[in-house]
Scaffold this motif. Sequence first.
Motif: not given
Length: 232
Positions: A115, A180, A183, A217, A225
Motif C-alpha cells: 500500500q 497493483d 506498486r 511505502a 500518488d
Amino acid sequence: MMLIKKTTLAAGAAALAALLIVGCAATDTADTATAAKPDYTKMSSAELAEYLIFEAGGFRLDQPTQEGTTVRERQTQDNLQKICSETRNQPSPEQAGQIIADARASIVYPEGGIQLGDWRKGRELAWSGFGFRVGHNNDDHSNREVGGNCYNCHQMATDRVGGNLGPSLTGYGKSRGNNDATRRFVYEIIYNAHAYFPCTNMPRMGANGLLSQQAIADIMAYVLDPASPVNK
C-alpha cells in the motif's frame, strides 16, 4: 707537540668512522622504509582499494556501526559486490540469473499487501541523506528517521534539483498509474533493484535494512500518488 698531533688525528679518524657508521645506518633505515612503502603502480585497482581501506590506516575499522557490526565488516564486499566489481557491472548470463534469483528471494512483502503511505513524509525521506554515517559524529537513528537520498540519483518533483545517475521519475505515477502491478514493481525496485537489473548502482534499500517497510511505502506514495508534486 707530536702527542697533540696524534691525538688530533685519532679524534678525527674516530669522528670520521662515526659519521660513516651513522651514514650507513641512516641509509639502511631509508632503504628499509622505501622497501616497506607499497608501490601503487604495481597494484591492480582491486589490490589498491584493499590496501587503502584495510591497511593504510585511513579508516577506523573497529568503529561500531548503526547496524551492529563494525566499519571493517561494512567495508568488506559481499558476494554480489565482488561479482559486480570483478565483471565491472557486466555479469555473465549465468551470474546475472543467479543475482536476480537471489534478489527476488530476499524481498519481504508487507502483511496486508503493498500500500502507499504518506507522500508528504515520502517527500522528506526522498530528499534526506541522513542515516548510517560514521566518523567523528555518527548518525543517531533514535533521533531521526533514516532517509532514502533518492534525489542524489533521480530527478523527482521539479521543485527540487535531482541527480541523473538513475532515470528521471518526474511524472512517474502520472504515466504508469497506481495499480497493483505498478506498486509491486516500485516496491521491489526500492527493496532490491537487482531483482530486475543485476549489478545496478541502486542500493538494496530493503534487503540491506536501510529503509523500513513504512519508509518504503511513504517514498512510493511520493512517486505514485496523484496528489504528489512528482505527478503535477
